[in-house]
Each structure stands twice: as C-alpha cells, then as structure tokens.
Design a protein around this motif. Structure first.
Motif, mmCIF file in Angstrom:
data_model
loop_
_atom_site.group_PDB
_atom_site.id
_atom_site.type_symbol
_atom_site.label_atom_id
_atom_site.label_comp_id
_atom_site.label_asym_id
_atom_site.label_seq_id
_atom_site.Cartn_x
_atom_site.Cartn_y
_atom_site.Cartn_z
ATOM 1 N N VAL A 1 0.972 -1.250 -0.085
ATOM 2 C CA VAL A 1 -0.009 -0.029 -0.109
ATOM 3 C C VAL A 1 1.020 1.344 -0.030
ATOM 4 O O VAL A 1 1.678 1.567 0.900
ATOM 5 C CB VAL A 1 -0.864 0.192 1.123
ATOM 6 C CG1 VAL A 1 -1.830 1.482 1.255
ATOM 7 C CG2 VAL A 1 -1.876 -1.081 1.200
ATOM 8 N N GLY A 2 0.930 1.999 -0.944
ATOM 9 C CA GLY A 2 1.540 3.206 -1.160
ATOM 10 C C GLY A 2 0.773 4.582 -1.245
ATOM 11 O O GLY A 2 -0.265 4.568 -1.041
ATOM 12 N N GLU A 3 1.602 5.555 -1.436
ATOM 13 C CA GLU A 3 0.746 6.694 -1.357
ATOM 14 C C GLU A 3 -0.488 6.957 -2.542
ATOM 15 O O GLU A 3 -1.388 7.532 -2.249
ATOM 16 C CB GLU A 3 1.791 7.953 -1.796
ATOM 17 C CG GLU A 3 1.374 9.416 -1.862
ATOM 18 C CD GLU A 3 2.137 10.444 -1.910
ATOM 19 O OE1 GLU A 3 1.733 11.680 -2.346
ATOM 20 O OE2 GLU A 3 3.266 10.158 -1.750
ATOM 21 N N SER A 4 -0.179 6.388 -3.763
ATOM 22 C CA SER A 4 -1.254 6.395 -4.721
ATOM 23 C C SER A 4 -2.329 5.716 -4.250
ATOM 24 O O SER A 4 -3.578 6.092 -4.501
ATOM 25 C CB SER A 4 -0.556 5.968 -6.016
ATOM 26 O OG SER A 4 -0.460 4.800 -5.746
ATOM 27 N N ASP A 5 -2.020 4.550 -3.672
ATOM 28 C CA ASP A 5 -3.322 3.770 -2.987
ATOM 29 C C ASP A 5 -4.077 4.508 -1.967
ATOM 30 O O ASP A 5 -5.488 4.514 -1.899
ATOM 31 C CB ASP A 5 -3.084 2.442 -2.300
ATOM 32 C CG ASP A 5 -2.402 1.671 -3.300
ATOM 33 O OD1 ASP A 5 -2.754 1.393 -4.368
ATOM 34 O OD2 ASP A 5 -1.241 0.915 -2.930
ATOM 35 N N LEU A 6 -3.480 5.352 -1.143
ATOM 36 C CA LEU A 6 -3.990 6.107 -0.041
ATOM 37 C C LEU A 6 -4.741 7.170 -0.562
ATOM 38 O O LEU A 6 -5.996 7.736 -0.341
ATOM 39 C CB LEU A 6 -2.960 6.586 0.808
ATOM 40 C CG LEU A 6 -2.360 5.605 1.864
ATOM 41 C CD1 LEU A 6 -1.080 5.996 2.600
ATOM 42 C CD2 LEU A 6 -3.602 4.935 2.697
ATOM 43 N N LYS A 7 -4.174 7.862 -1.636
ATOM 44 C CA LYS A 7 -4.929 8.965 -2.426
ATOM 45 C C LYS A 7 -6.065 8.595 -2.983
ATOM 46 O O LYS A 7 -7.206 9.453 -3.042
ATOM 47 C CB LYS A 7 -3.693 9.631 -3.412
ATOM 48 C CG LYS A 7 -4.211 10.985 -3.996
ATOM 49 C CD LYS A 7 -3.062 11.399 -4.874
ATOM 50 C CE LYS A 7 -3.312 12.860 -5.206
ATOM 51 N NZ LYS A 7 -2.073 13.272 -5.922
ATOM 52 N N LEU A 8 -6.187 7.104 -3.763
ATOM 53 C CA LEU A 8 -7.210 6.705 -4.331
ATOM 54 C C LEU A 8 -8.534 6.583 -3.354
ATOM 55 O O LEU A 8 -9.564 6.951 -3.541
ATOM 56 C CB LEU A 8 -6.904 5.696 -5.344
ATOM 57 C CG LEU A 8 -7.992 5.090 -6.055
ATOM 58 C CD1 LEU A 8 -8.431 6.127 -7.168
ATOM 59 C CD2 LEU A 8 -7.615 3.860 -6.828
ATOM 60 N N ALA A 9 -8.009 5.920 -2.251
ATOM 61 C CA ALA A 9 -9.072 5.825 -1.251
ATOM 62 C C ALA A 9 -9.539 6.966 -0.845
ATOM 63 O O ALA A 9 -10.970 7.421 -0.546
ATOM 64 C CB ALA A 9 -8.332 4.930 -0.220
ATOM 65 N N TYR A 10 -8.623 7.809 -0.433
ATOM 66 C CA TYR A 10 -9.483 9.308 -0.110
ATOM 67 C C TYR A 10 -10.425 10.081 -1.234
ATOM 68 O O TYR A 10 -11.376 10.521 -0.728
ATOM 69 C CB TYR A 10 -8.205 10.576 -0.017
ATOM 70 C CG TYR A 10 -8.585 11.937 -0.149
ATOM 71 C CD1 TYR A 10 -9.202 12.420 1.155
ATOM 72 C CD2 TYR A 10 -8.563 12.557 -1.025
ATOM 73 C CE1 TYR A 10 -9.688 13.756 1.174
ATOM 74 C CE2 TYR A 10 -9.211 13.663 -1.240
ATOM 75 C CZ TYR A 10 -9.626 14.487 0.099
ATOM 76 O OH TYR A 10 -10.348 15.650 -0.048
ATOM 77 N N VAL A 11 -9.956 9.670 -2.353
ATOM 78 C CA VAL A 11 -10.943 10.498 -3.586
ATOM 79 C C VAL A 11 -11.974 9.529 -3.420
ATOM 80 O O VAL A 11 -13.237 10.215 -3.494
ATOM 81 C CB VAL A 11 -10.384 10.324 -4.871
ATOM 82 C CG1 VAL A 11 -11.072 10.596 -6.098
ATOM 83 C CG2 VAL A 11 -9.161 11.307 -5.061
#
Length: 140
Positions: A8-18
């Motif tokens: 789980v990286g930053e892009s996964d976290l960003k996508l979850a936020y969106v």
C-alpha cells in the motif's frame, strides 16, 4: 509485516481518499434532496447512520452551497476515471458556480473560492499546471 500491507503506497491512499470524498459529496447531496422532499431528519439520520444534528448540519451546508457539481467533485471524478480529461475541462469551463463561497448558516463564512479550490487540487496532484491554466483562463 505482510506483503499486502507493504504494497500500500501513497497512490493507493490517495485513491481511497478520493473515493471517500466523492461518497461524502454524494451522501450530502442525497441527504439534502431527501430533506427537501419532505423526509423527516430523524428518518434520514437513521438511514445514513448519523445523528439528527449531523443531518441538520449537512442540510444547512447544502442549502448554503447548493447541490450542483463542485469544482472538486468534477476533478475527482476524472481522477477515478469516471470522466475523461476533456470532459473535466469542458465541465469546469462551463461551470457557473465560479464565485467565492457563500455564508453557511451553521459554520458562518466559508473560506476560499473556486480559484483557490483549483489551486488546492493542483497542490494535491489532481490537476496539472496546464489544466489549471486552461480552467483559470476560461474564468478570467
């Protein structure tokens, strides 16, 4: 630590936020429309697992800001692939809600404006400089 957790990286976290933010926007819109349609706030609260006071605040905020598409919502829809870049730019160029925010009856004057929203979305990595220039030029 398992491989799954490590992946789980930053892009996964960003996508979850969106996804969470778009769901929040949609929930607010539906709560407002239910209230405007005459559904009691207690019933709405029960349906969306919120307190009646939270429903009241959501409805008040939606009344102040409106329930049309926001700059943020349009950009985030593109980020998750619901619309293309061309569709996003066309909708942002055509948006009429390009004004400073109104007064919220619960929270008072809300900070920011559509232009500041665009700049924040650029800072968050959701827009490119070129896209920002195109959007701001259309509303210049």
């Amino acid at each position: 630590m398992s491989n799954h957790v490590a992946a789980v990286g930053e892009s996964d976290l960003k996508l979850a936020y969106v996804h969470a933010r778009l769901a929040e926007i949609e929930r607010t819109r539906r709560v407002f429309l239910a209230a405007e349609g005459g559904m009691p706030q207690r019933d709405i609260a029960r349906a969306v697992h919120l307190s009646q006071a939270s429903v009241h605040r959501l409805v008040a905020r939606a009344k102040a800001l409106g329930v049309g598409e926001s700059v943020e919502e349009i950009v985030l829809q593109r980020y998750v692939g619901k619309i293309s870049t061309e569709q996003m730019l066309a909708r942002l160029r055509a948006t009429e809600a390009w004004v400073p925010r109104r007064v919220d009856p619960v929270d008072g004057v809300l900070p920011g404006s559509s232009e500041e929203d665009v700049e924040a979305l650029l800072d968050g990595g959701f827009l490119t400089e070129s896209e920002v220039d195109q959007i701001l030029d259309a509303h210049g």
